[in-house]
Design a protein around this motif. Sequence first.
Motif, PDB file in Angstrom:
ATOM      1  N   SER A 250       0.984  -1.359  -0.051  1.00 54.31           N
ATOM      2  CA  SER A 250      -0.128  -0.025   0.003  1.00 54.31           C
ATOM      3  C   SER A 250       0.755   1.360  -0.026  1.00 54.31           C
ATOM      4  CB  SER A 250      -0.818  -0.083   1.285  1.00 54.31           C
ATOM      5  OG  SER A 250      -0.067   0.244   2.270  1.00 54.31           O
ATOM      6  N   GLN A 251       0.372   2.402  -0.207  1.00 53.05           N
ATOM      7  CA  GLN A 251       0.955   3.608  -0.297  1.00 53.05           C
ATOM      8  C   GLN A 251       1.597   3.667   1.102  1.00 53.05           C
ATOM      9  OE1 GLN A 251       1.559   5.673  -2.714  1.00 53.05           O
ATOM     10  NE2 GLN A 251       2.650   7.052  -1.438  1.00 53.05           N
ATOM     11  N   GLY A 252       0.869   3.521   2.297  1.00 48.20           N
ATOM     12  CA  GLY A 252       1.582   3.654   3.750  1.00 48.20           C
ATOM     13  C   GLY A 252       2.550   2.815   3.845  1.00 48.20           C
ATOM     14  N   GLU A 253       2.480   1.468   3.270  1.00 48.64           N
ATOM     15  CA  GLU A 253       3.730   0.685   3.621  1.00 48.64           C
ATOM     16  C   GLU A 253       4.974   0.812   2.538  1.00 48.64           C
ATOM     17  OE1 GLU A 253       1.383  -3.711   4.542  1.00 48.64           O
ATOM     18  OE2 GLU A 253       1.667  -2.792   1.989  1.00 48.64           O
ATOM     19  N   LEU A 254       4.487   1.794   1.348  1.00 43.07           N
ATOM     20  CA  LEU A 254       5.737   2.235   0.670  1.00 43.07           C
ATOM     21  C   LEU A 254       6.333   3.185   1.534  1.00 43.07           C
ATOM     22  CD1 LEU A 254       6.736   2.382  -2.209  1.00 43.07           C
ATOM     23  CD2 LEU A 254       5.320   4.340  -2.484  1.00 43.07           C
ATOM     24  N   GLN A 255       5.801   3.852   2.370  1.00 41.46           N
ATOM     25  CA  GLN A 255       6.688   4.923   2.918  1.00 41.46           C
ATOM     26  C   GLN A 255       7.253   4.255   4.181  1.00 41.46           C
ATOM     27  OE1 GLN A 255       3.398   7.719   3.804  1.00 41.46           O
ATOM     28  NE2 GLN A 255       3.761   8.510   1.705  1.00 41.46           N
ATOM     29  N   LEU A 256       6.396   3.346   4.995  1.00 42.79           N
ATOM     30  CA  LEU A 256       7.103   2.619   6.034  1.00 42.79           C
ATOM     31  C   LEU A 256       7.979   1.458   5.882  1.00 42.79           C
ATOM     32  CD1 LEU A 256       3.737   2.844   8.164  1.00 42.79           C
ATOM     33  CD2 LEU A 256       5.377   4.565   8.353  1.00 42.79           C
ATOM     34  N   PHE A 257       7.643   0.570   5.079  1.00 38.63           N
ATOM     35  CA  PHE A 257       8.334  -0.566   4.814  1.00 38.63           C
ATOM     36  C   PHE A 257       9.475  -0.348   3.744  1.00 38.63           C
ATOM     37  CE2 PHE A 257       8.842  -3.641   1.433  1.00 38.63           C
ATOM     38  CZ  PHE A 257       9.723  -4.547   1.990  1.00 38.63           C
ATOM     39  N   TYR A 258       9.361   0.390   2.667  1.00 41.32           N
ATOM     40  CA  TYR A 258      10.296   0.534   1.641  1.00 41.32           C
ATOM     41  C   TYR A 258      11.265   1.654   1.799  1.00 41.32           C
ATOM     42  CZ  TYR A 258      12.229   1.431  -2.922  1.00 41.32           C
ATOM     43  OH  TYR A 258      12.949   1.685  -4.108  1.00 41.32           O
ATOM     44  N   GLU A 259      10.391   2.991   1.887  1.00 45.01           N
ATOM     45  CA  GLU A 259      11.160   3.853   1.936  1.00 45.01           C
ATOM     46  C   GLU A 259      11.843   4.160   3.577  1.00 45.01           C
ATOM     47  OE1 GLU A 259       8.912   6.668  -1.136  1.00 45.01           O
ATOM     48  OE2 GLU A 259       8.666   7.266   1.020  1.00 45.01           O
ATOM     49  N   GLY A 260      11.291   3.679   4.627  1.00 49.73           N
ATOM     50  CA  GLY A 260      11.318   3.856   5.947  1.00 49.73           C
ATOM     51  C   GLY A 260      12.275   2.544   6.296  1.00 49.73           C
ATOM     52  N   PHE A 261      11.985   1.601   6.767  1.00 48.30           N
ATOM     53  CA  PHE A 261      12.799   0.470   7.319  1.00 48.30           C
ATOM     54  C   PHE A 261      13.922  -0.213   6.404  1.00 48.30           C
ATOM     55  CE2 PHE A 261      14.308  -3.403   9.522  1.00 48.30           C
ATOM     56  CZ  PHE A 261      14.339  -2.742  10.902  1.00 48.30           C
ATOM     57  N   SER A 262      13.467  -0.415   5.272  1.00 42.35           N
ATOM     58  CA  SER A 262      14.293  -1.052   4.209  1.00 42.35           C
ATOM     59  C   SER A 262      15.465  -0.031   3.740  1.00 42.35           C
ATOM     60  CB  SER A 262      13.651  -1.348   2.925  1.00 42.35           C
ATOM     61  OG  SER A 262      12.702  -2.462   3.273  1.00 42.35           O
ATOM     62  N   ASN A 263      14.873   1.336   3.598  1.00 48.99           N
ATOM     63  CA  ASN A 263      16.017   2.176   2.734  1.00 48.99           C
ATOM     64  C   ASN A 263      16.435   3.244   3.838  1.00 48.99           C
ATOM     65  OD1 ASN A 263      16.491   0.959   0.312  1.00 48.99           O
ATOM     66  ND2 ASN A 263      14.361   1.333  -0.264  1.00 48.99           N
ATOM     67  N   THR A 264      15.853   3.627   4.883  1.00 50.94           N
ATOM     68  CA  THR A 264      16.441   4.616   5.642  1.00 50.94           C
ATOM     69  C   THR A 264      16.856   3.673   7.104  1.00 50.94           C
ATOM     70  OG1 THR A 264      14.825   5.940   5.051  1.00 50.94           O
ATOM     71  CG2 THR A 264      16.179   6.958   6.758  1.00 50.94           C
ATOM     72  N   THR A 265      16.726   2.685   7.252  1.00 51.07           N
ATOM     73  CA  THR A 265      17.152   1.595   8.566  1.00 51.07           C
ATOM     74  C   THR A 265      18.354   0.723   7.865  1.00 51.07           C
ATOM     75  OG1 THR A 265      15.141   2.034   9.684  1.00 51.07           O
ATOM     76  CG2 THR A 265      16.647   0.584  10.733  1.00 51.07           C
ATOM     77  N   LEU A 266      17.988  -0.125   7.098  1.00 48.41           N
ATOM     78  CA  LEU A 266      18.603  -1.290   7.040  1.00 48.41           C
ATOM     79  C   LEU A 266      19.720  -0.934   5.950  1.00 48.41           C
ATOM     80  CD1 LEU A 266      16.171  -4.247   6.584  1.00 48.41           C
ATOM     81  CD2 LEU A 266      17.855  -4.054   8.289  1.00 48.41           C
ATOM     82  N   TRP A 267      19.271  -0.063   4.909  1.00 47.67           N
ATOM     83  CA  TRP A 267      20.439   0.427   3.959  1.00 47.67           C
ATOM     84  C   TRP A 267      21.645   0.899   4.301  1.00 47.67           C
ATOM     85  CZ3 TRP A 267      21.394  -1.017  -1.408  1.00 47.67           C
ATOM     86  CH2 TRP A 267      22.022  -0.305  -2.036  1.00 47.67           C
ATOM     87  N   PRO A 268      21.367   1.988   5.164  1.00 48.28           N
ATOM     88  CA  PRO A 268      22.507   2.934   5.562  1.00 48.28           C
ATOM     89  C   PRO A 268      23.423   2.139   6.607  1.00 48.28           C
ATOM     90  CG  PRO A 268      20.544   4.010   6.335  1.00 48.28           C
ATOM     91  CD  PRO A 268      19.959   2.873   5.257  1.00 48.28           C
ATOM     92  N   LEU A 269      22.576   1.400   7.433  1.00 52.24           N
ATOM     93  CA  LEU A 269      23.214   0.505   8.677  1.00 52.24           C
ATOM     94  C   LEU A 269      24.133  -0.506   7.785  1.00 52.24           C
ATOM     95  CD1 LEU A 269      23.676  -0.090  11.562  1.00 52.24           C
ATOM     96  CD2 LEU A 269      21.933  -1.677  11.562  1.00 52.24           C
ATOM     97  N   PHE A 270      23.615  -1.326   6.889  1.00 49.38           N
ATOM     98  CA  PHE A 270      24.555  -2.106   6.313  1.00 49.38           C
ATOM     99  C   PHE A 270      25.494  -1.641   5.445  1.00 49.38           C
ATOM    100  CE2 PHE A 270      22.081  -6.611   6.872  1.00 49.38           C
ATOM    101  CZ  PHE A 270      21.618  -6.257   8.133  1.00 49.38           C
ATOM    102  N   HIS A 271      25.428  -0.718   4.958  1.00 49.49           N
ATOM    103  CA  HIS A 271      26.545   0.201   4.256  1.00 49.49           C
ATOM    104  C   HIS A 271      27.489   1.007   5.228  1.00 49.49           C
ATOM    105  CE1 HIS A 271      24.055  -0.911   0.949  1.00 49.49           C
ATOM    106  NE2 HIS A 271      25.035  -0.948   0.027  1.00 49.49           N
ATOM    107  N   ASP A 272      27.768   0.265   6.288  1.00 46.04           N
ATOM    108  CA  ASP A 272      28.752   0.894   7.409  1.00 46.04           C
ATOM    109  C   ASP A 272      28.304   2.318   8.027  1.00 46.04           C
ATOM    110  OD1 ASP A 272      30.070  -1.264   6.724  1.00 46.04           O
ATOM    111  OD2 ASP A 272      31.930  -0.084   5.555  1.00 46.04           O
ATOM    112  N   ALA A 273      27.085   2.535   7.878  1.00 43.56           N
ATOM    113  CA  ALA A 273      26.495   3.637   8.617  1.00 43.56           C
ATOM    114  C   ALA A 273      26.946   4.839   7.952  1.00 43.56           C
ATOM    115  CB  ALA A 273      26.386   3.622  10.009  1.00 43.56           C
ATOM    116  N   ILE A 274      27.242   4.875   6.835  1.00 42.80           N
ATOM    117  CA  ILE A 274      27.940   6.271   5.984  1.00 42.80           C
ATOM    118  C   ILE A 274      26.817   7.197   6.135  1.00 42.80           C
ATOM    119  CG2 ILE A 274      29.639   5.022   4.880  1.00 42.80           C
ATOM    120  CD1 ILE A 274      28.270   5.035   2.385  1.00 42.80           C
ATOM    121  N   TYR A 275      25.525   6.977   6.202  1.00 40.79           N
ATOM    122  CA  TYR A 275      24.589   7.813   6.566  1.00 40.79           C
ATOM    123  C   TYR A 275      23.802   7.201   7.615  1.00 40.79           C
ATOM    124  CZ  TYR A 275      21.095  11.411   5.241  1.00 40.79           C
ATOM    125  OH  TYR A 275      20.211  12.553   5.445  1.00 40.79           O
TER     126      TYR A 275
END
Length: 465
Positions: free
Chosen positions: A80-105
């Motif tokens: 859903s639109q809400g999940e896009l923000q929370l699941f995809y943009e949020g946890f996947s790409n603002t939590t996991l993506w930066p943490l797994f890339h050495d927290a460079i962001y």
Amino acid sequence: MNSNTHRWKFVVAANRLPVRRLWQGQQAKWVPSPGGLVSALQPVMADNPDATWVGWSGVPGDAEMPFEVEGLQCHPLSISQGELQLFYEGFSNTTLWPLFHDAIYPPEYHRTWWDAYRSVNERYAKTVVELAAPGATVWIHDYHLLLMPGMLRKLRGDLRIGFFLHIPFPARELYIRMPWRSEIISGLLGADLVGLQTSLSADNCCRAISRITGIKTSGKTIHHSERTTRVGVFPIGIDADRVQNLIAEPTVQARAVEIRESLGSPSTVMLGVDRLDYTKGIEVRMRAFRELLAEGRLSPENCVLIQIAEPSRSQVTGYAAVRREVERLVGDVNGNFGVMGRPVVHYLHQSHPISELVAMYFMADVMLVTPLRDGMNLVAKEYVASRANNTGVLVLSEFAGAAQELRTAELINPHDIEGLKLAIESAVHRSKTDCTPAMKSMRRVVLTDTAQRWAERFLSQLETC
Ligand code: G6P
């Protein structure tokens, strides 16, 4: 085939389906997506009546009915639109993506994002429960679905489950910042086989597992709750035949000549091709280039840089800032060193078809791949595959997974700007014959360890688990 009742012996689950919508005027059609994962799995999946792919179509809202594209069975899942923000943009790409890339962001941790992440992973698991035949093999991909192996295992003990992480697994010290670190490890341990791109990532993953669970890992085998999970290294490759076939096409070769002429036929063309992402180090290379021009070590008359920055995740924190910085630097370099009608940097914030990229790879003398951290980086491999005449220099970050295999690239530390400048300068001045042995040795790797071979290696190991 009635996909409501059919049970599949091989199921792939990934955040995205292997197809994308191509618009021709008002008409849209599905076409296979470009990229390593789709080419790797196409031989296993296309026209295979027992295989299907579960994923998101890329458009929020209700899922469409299952469909087939060029022999690939696709089972869309709704986000859903809400999940896009929370699941995809949020946890996947603002939590996991930066943490797994050495927290460079700096990664952000929000409970609402986590809840959405869990519920989307659950939806994937429940969907696969319905689709998978008894004893089927399920191959789950990437950081969007870290919980899914564990959820699936609880519901269906009969399945053979593989998981592959396409991005790096971070050092244990970083991983343990994750508030839901135990849940994620339990998710991974639902798999029979966990694959990573490099031995460093595999070691990090095993260390995190033993730190969180207290289980001693013997080598890369983890015995837990009467089951065993193996961790292995499987560096992904490219569809080398596809690149080589394109290189052989007269239209692609003519396009390479045309591009060079349109740049004013400079003696050196440097090229960067990246998604516009803060992990890719685009601004690092732009700064190095600017300093080399300012110090007179490169000449703006002879040397041109093409930077392709494919639009990506524009709604995600951090991406707009990196775009602003890259564009500021491009403006700075062109403002100071360009002349009328002849910019020094040709910056294209656009997606390009693979045939156009291959024409650029074929034409570029120096390829700049300078990420601060990258799981693999297939652009580096595509460049090598395109160098049919064994010339060209690949300047490659040590922090890209590809550096583990392409040992004869010009390896650099992107945090060391002086080192990067020296590498670029020496690459620009290297004669064609000097490049040949290094390029030949990289080509052996890239043309042998292809995407298809990667899939075969992973799946054959999974079959023995
Ligand atoms: C990386 C990830 C992939 C992802 C791709 C494009 O390579 O490992 O899983 O699909 O980036 O990102 P996007 O957010 O557009 O899917």
